[in-house]
Design a protein around this motif. Structure first.
Motif, PDB file in Angstrom:
ATOM      1  N   HIS A 159       0.823  -1.208   0.000  1.00  0.00           N
ATOM      2  CA  HIS A 159       0.000   0.000   0.000  1.00  0.00           C
ATOM      3  C   HIS A 159       0.862   1.265   0.000  1.00  0.00           C
ATOM      4  CE1 HIS A 159      -2.454   3.065   2.396  1.00  0.00           C
ATOM      5  NE2 HIS A 159      -2.811   3.160   1.143  1.00  0.00           N
ATOM      6  N   GLN A 207      -9.625   4.232   0.184  1.00  0.00           N
ATOM      7  CA  GLN A 207     -10.291   2.940   0.409  1.00  0.00           C
ATOM      8  C   GLN A 207     -10.277   2.597   1.895  1.00  0.00           C
ATOM      9  OE1 GLN A 207      -9.007   0.009  -2.490  1.00  0.00           O
ATOM     10  NE2 GLN A 207      -9.915   1.180  -4.149  1.00  0.00           N
ATOM     11  N   ALA A 255      -6.303  -9.676   0.930  1.00  0.00           N
ATOM     12  CA  ALA A 255      -5.745  -8.845   2.010  1.00  0.00           C
ATOM     13  C   ALA A 255      -4.356  -8.298   1.705  1.00  0.00           C
ATOM     14  CB  ALA A 255      -5.713  -9.633   3.319  1.00  0.00           C
ATOM     15  N   ARG A 256      -3.491  -9.095   1.092  1.00  0.00           N
ATOM     16  CA  ARG A 256      -2.104  -8.613   0.952  1.00  0.00           C
ATOM     17  C   ARG A 256      -1.964  -7.521  -0.095  1.00  0.00           C
ATOM     18  NH1 ARG A 256       0.786 -13.032  -2.596  1.00  0.00           N
ATOM     19  NH2 ARG A 256      -0.851 -13.150  -4.126  1.00  0.00           N
ATOM     20  N   ARG A 257      -2.997  -7.311  -0.925  1.00  0.00           N
ATOM     21  CA  ARG A 257      -2.924  -6.262  -1.938  1.00  0.00           C
ATOM     22  C   ARG A 257      -3.891  -5.112  -1.650  1.00  0.00           C
ATOM     23  NH1 ARG A 257      -0.750  -9.510  -6.246  1.00  0.00           N
ATOM     24  NH2 ARG A 257       1.020 -10.445  -5.212  1.00  0.00           N
ATOM     25  N   ALA A 258      -4.597  -5.184  -0.529  1.00  0.00           N
ATOM     26  CA  ALA A 258      -5.536  -4.113  -0.180  1.00  0.00           C
ATOM     27  C   ALA A 258      -4.770  -2.848   0.189  1.00  0.00           C
ATOM     28  CB  ALA A 258      -6.414  -4.548   0.987  1.00  0.00           C
ATOM     29  N   GLN A 259      -5.449  -1.701   0.114  1.00  0.00           N
ATOM     30  CA  GLN A 259      -4.794  -0.417   0.375  1.00  0.00           C
ATOM     31  C   GLN A 259      -4.806  -0.116   1.880  1.00  0.00           C
ATOM     32  OE1 GLN A 259      -6.041   2.574  -2.439  1.00  0.00           O
ATOM     33  NE2 GLN A 259      -5.133   1.438  -4.131  1.00  0.00           N
ATOM     34  N   ALA A 307      -8.490  -3.948   3.797  1.00  0.00           N
ATOM     35  CA  ALA A 307      -8.646  -5.407   3.738  1.00  0.00           C
ATOM     36  C   ALA A 307      -9.854  -5.858   4.556  1.00  0.00           C
ATOM     37  CB  ALA A 307      -7.374  -6.084   4.248  1.00  0.00           C
ATOM     38  N   GLU A 316      -6.637  -9.208  -5.627  1.00  0.00           N
ATOM     39  CA  GLU A 316      -6.399  -7.772  -5.763  1.00  0.00           C
ATOM     40  C   GLU A 316      -7.454  -7.056  -6.592  1.00  0.00           C
ATOM     41  OE1 GLU A 316      -2.527  -8.565  -7.417  1.00  0.00           O
ATOM     42  OE2 GLU A 316      -3.101  -7.785  -9.373  1.00  0.00           O
ATOM     43  N   THR A 369      -9.424  -4.070  -4.332  1.00  0.00           N
ATOM     44  CA  THR A 369      -9.160  -2.673  -4.702  1.00  0.00           C
ATOM     45  C   THR A 369     -10.109  -2.178  -5.780  1.00  0.00           C
ATOM     46  OG1 THR A 369      -7.619  -3.170  -6.494  1.00  0.00           O
ATOM     47  CG2 THR A 369      -6.681  -2.991  -4.280  1.00  0.00           C
TER      48      THR A 369
END
Lengths: 451, 451
Positions: free
Chosen positions: A108, A137, B133-137, B142, B290, B294
Motif C-alpha cells: 500500500h 479505500q 488482504a495482501r494487496r488491499a490499500q 482489507a 487484488e 481494490t
C-alpha cells in the motif's frame, strides 16, 4: 511441520503505471506491527471455535514471541523489479504468519509513495497538497496513504488526523457548502476573511468562476489589503482549468494582486498536471485527491513474499518456486542488493542482487540480467563502488520524520540516470544477478525441471 | 457562521466499470463512527497548536454532542446516480465536520460491494472466496473491503480477522512456501493431509501442475480415500487456467475423484471469470484477490456530500451548487427517493427522487429525467406502487448480519429489469425527478444564473 528457520523475500515484479521504479515506503508501520505482534484471548477463542487447531498450536500462539530478524531497504529508496525490499528470517511458522501483514503495509504505502513521486515530478517543483481522504479505500488508506504521499513529495494534506500523526502541515480551503450556506458568495468570502485575514484562500467556482467568484474574491482582497493583510489567493475546482486560471490570473494581476496564488484541484493526476503546465496554465499549487490516494490508474502494487531458503540440519538450503509463467521464477538463497556507482561519482548506473555471502566489492563481476524473460546475456561490471541497500531493522528504525524520508528519497532519485525517471516510456534501469546467485538459480532450475 | 441547521446529501454521479448500479454498503461503520464521534484532549491540543482556532471553538469541540439526524438507504440496496444514499440534518458546523468520515466509509464499502456483485454475477452461482488482504490499500481496506465483498456476494474469505469480526467463513489453501519447505511436493501434500484429512485442498502449481502437482494430489487422495476420508480438491494459481483445469479435471475423474473440486485463483476478475466459463473451464470455486479488494479496474466511487438545504428564521431554504460542468448541478431541498413497482408485481421499473413533503403515492406523476445532461423530457408515471428508500437511521441500525444483508441485496437485485444488471453495456435504469423537485431545481437554476 519441522521447526526449521526460513528466509522470505518481499519483492515485486512490475512497476505501476509503466514506470521504472517504486519508492519503498511503509517500513515504520511494519516495525510497529511486528513490535505489537500477539494474539488476544478473543483471537484464540475464535481460532479454537474453527475446530481446525489443536491446543498445542493455540498455546504456541498465546505465548508467541517473534524471533525473526528483518532486513529492509530504507523508506524513500527507489527500488526495482525483483530486488528484495525486505527479508524476514525466523522460525518458518512465525515468518509465514507475517506474510499478509507485511505485504499489505508495504504494497500500500510503496504504491502511493510511487504515485505521489510521479505527480510531484509532473508538478515540477510546485507544491502538491494531498486532498484524497474522502475517496480513499477506508480510514487507514487515507491516513497511511497520506504518509506515503508525503514520502513521495507532497508538502501538505487536508487530512487533519494524518497531519497530527505525522507532523505534516494541514492545508485546505473552504467547502462549497460554506459559500452556499450564506445569502451571497460575497457574504461568504467576507465572513471567511474576517476569521482568517491572513489565510484567505477563497474557493471561486461555486456559482461562476469568472462571472462572480473571481470578482468577489478581488473585492474581498481589496478590503483585506486596505486593512493591512496580504491576500492568499483562490482555488478553482471545476471547469476548464487552463482557461479559467489564465483569465483569473489576468483579473487578479489587473486588480493589483500579482502575489495572489492560484490553486487548482478536481481529479488531477500526473498526465493532467503535465498538460496544464504545457499549456502554461498559471497554477501555483495543486490539490490532488482520488487519483493520488488510490493510485487510481494503477491501484495495486503486486509485491509478493516468497520463500528463499530454509535451514536444515544446520545448513542453509536455498529454495525456489518454479511456475508455468517463466516471469514468476523466484531468486533462491539469502541475498543482498547493491547499488553501483562510478568511483567518486554520484550517479548510480546499475544494481546487483547477490547472495548474502557473495563479494560485490569493486572487483570485476560477471553478471546476468535479473529479468527471467531477458536473454541472460553476460556483462562484466568493472570500475564501481557498491553500496548495500538492505539494512538490519530494529524497533528503533521507526522514528524517522516523513519529511526527512522525503528529502533522502529526492537525493536517491537524483542519483539515478535521468532517462530512468521519465514519466512516460522511461529507460530501464539495469538490475543484474551476481555470478554465484545466477549459478545457483540456473542449477536449481535444471534440478527442479529434471524432477 | 450563523448557527443554522442544514441538510447534506450523499450521492454519486457515475457508476464504476460502466455498470448501471452501485450496491450501497458501509452504513454500519458510519453509525459506529457517529456513535463514537468526539475529540480527545490530544486532538484539541493539536488543533490549538495550529494557531487557527479560538478557545470558544475548541471548547465547542471538547463538549460536542452530535445533534444530527441521519436517513439512509439500507445496506445492500442497488442505487443509481444522483439518488441520495444518505442525508444528514443537523447544526451546519456539525454536519459539515462529518463529510470526510461519511464519504470515506460509504465510498469505499459501496465500491467494493459493487465490484463483488459484478464478480459474483460473472461466477454464475459458483462460490467466490475473497483472497485480497495482501494487496488491499492498508489494513482497514482489507477488513472492511472483505465485509463489503460479502455484501456483494462472496461466501468466504482468507482474511481471518475479517472472518472473526463479521462471522464470515474463513477459507484458503496452503501457501507455495508450504510446498517448497518440504523435500518434495508429495511430502508436503502428505503432511497437510495428515493434519487436515477432511480439509485437503492442495495447491498444485508450485512446480508443474500436470507433471507433478495433480499426480501427487491424486496419490494423496487415494491414501485419504483408503483411510475413509473424502478428498476436497486442488487449487491452480498460475498458467493457462482453462487448459490446466480441463486436463486436471480429466486426471481427477480418471483416478476416481469426480467429486474433487477445482479452485482457480491468480488476478481473476469478472472478465476473466466470464471468459473461463465461456470456455467451459471446469472450475468449481474462484479465489479473487487484488482485483476485487481494490476494485482495480475502477478504484474510486466518487460519492459527494452536498448541501441541500439550510434552515433560516424557521424556514427551510433549499440550496443548490451550480458549476461550470452542467453534470455537477445538485438537487436542492430535503428529499426522499422512491422505487416504483407495478401494483402486485415484484419488478421495479423506475425510481423517483422527490421533495421530502411531496406526494408520490400512486397518483399520476409528471416527472423528468434526473440526469442534467438528458433532455428533461416529461413523462407521466401511472399505475405504480412507490416504496420509500431512505429510512431513519438509529444506533440500533448497526447489528445486521453480513449474510442477511447479502441475501436482501440479492432479492432487491432480482427486482430490477434484467438488462439493467448486464455486466457489459447495461440498460440505463430510469431515475426521475418528481414535479415539485424538478420545478424547484429549474427555478433555482434561473435565479442563480440570473445573479
Amino acid at each position: 511441520m519441522p521447526p526449521t528457520r526460513a528466509t522470505f523475500d518481499v519483492f515485486f515484479r512490475q512497476v505501476p503505471d509503466q514506470g521504472s521504479f517504486v519508492v519503498a515506503a511503509g517500513l515504520q508501520q511494519v516495525v510497529q506491527a511486528l513490535n505489537n505482534f500477539h494474539f488476544d484471548e478473543d483471537d484464540l477463542a475464535y481460532l479454537r471455535s474453527l475446530d481446525l487447531y489443536n491446543e498445542r498450536f493455540l498455546t504456541m500462539l498465546r505465548t508467541i514471541k517473534l524471533d525473526c530478524t528483518v532486513q529492509a531497504v530504507p523508506e524513500g529508496l527507489p527500488v526495482f523489479p525483483r530486488e528484495p525490499l525486505m527479508t524476514v528470517t525466523g522460525p518458518i511458522a512465525q515468518a509465514q504468519m507475517l506474510e499478509t501483514l507485511i505485504l499489505n503495509i508495504l504494497n500500500h504505502q510503496s504504491l502511493i509513495a510511487t504515485k505521489s513521486r510521479r505527480i510531484n515530478f509532473a508538478a515540477a517543483g510546485r507544491p502538491v497538497m494531498e486532498f484524497g481522504a474522502r475517496r480513499a479505500q477506508g480510514p487507514d488508506s487515507a491516513v497511511y496513504g497520506t504518509r506515503a504521499a508525503v514520502i513521495g513529495g507532497c508538502g501538505s494534506t487536508s487530512n487533519v488526523l494524518a497531519a497530527k500523526m505525522f507532523g505534516i502541515p494541514a492545508a485546505g480551503t473552504m467547502a462549497h457548502s460554506w459559500v452556499e450556506s450564506f445569502n451571497s458568495e460575497l457574504d461568504a468570502f467576507r465572513a471567511w476573511a474576517r476569521m482568517y485575514p491572513d489565510n484567505s484562500a477563497l474557493l471561486v467556482d461555486t456559482y461562476d468562476v469568472l462571472g462572480s467568484g473571481v470578482p468577489h474574491a478581488i473585492t474581498v482582497f481589496k478590503e483585506l489589503a486596505a486593512a493591512g493583510h496580504q491576500p492568499v489567493g483562490i482555488r478553482i475546482d471545476s471547469g476548464d482549468i487552463t482557461a479559467l486560471a489564465k483569465a483569473a490570473r489576468a483579473m487578479l494581476d489587473a486588480a493589483g494582486f500579482p502575489e495572489a496564488k492560484i490553486t487548482a484541484s478536481n481529479a488531477l493526476n500526473e498526465q493532467i498536471i503535465t498538460s496544464l503546465l504545457q499549456e502554461s496554465a498559471p497554477i501555483d499549487n495543486f490539490g490532488v485527491g482520488e487519483e493520488l490516494i488510490t493510485s487510481s490508474s494503477a491501484p495495486v502494487l503486486s509485491g509478493v513474499y516468497k520463500l528463499a531458503a530454509i535451514e536444515q540440519d544446520g545448513q542453509v538450503v536455498p529454495k525456489m518456486k518454479l511456475s508455468a509463467s517463466k516471469a514468476k521464477v523466484t531468486l533462491p538463497g539469502r541475498k543482498q542488493v547493491y547499488r553501483l556507482y562510478r568511483p567518486g561519482a554520484h550517479t548510480a548506473f546499475a544494481d546487483v542482487i547477490a547472495l548474502a555471502d557473495e563479494a560485490v566489492a569493486g572487483q570485476p563481476l560477471t553478471a546476468v540480467n535479473s529479468d527471467p524473460l531477458s536473454t541472460h546475456k553476460e556483462v562484466t561490471l568493472t570500475d564501481y563502488e557498491a553500496r548495500p541497500l538492505l539494512q538490519s531493522v530494529t524497533s528503533a528504525a521507526s522514528v524517522d520524520d516523513v519529511f526527512a524520508i522525503q528529502h533522502r528519497s529526492q537525493t536517491w532519485l537524483r542519483e539515478l540516470p535521468a532517462p530512468v525517471l521519465r514519466l512516460v516510456n522511461p529507460d530501464t534501469y539495469h538490475v543484474y544477478l551476481a555470478p554465484q546467485l545466477a549459478q545457483l538459480q540456473a542449477g536449481l532450475l535444471r534440478e527442479l525441471r529434471g524432477n
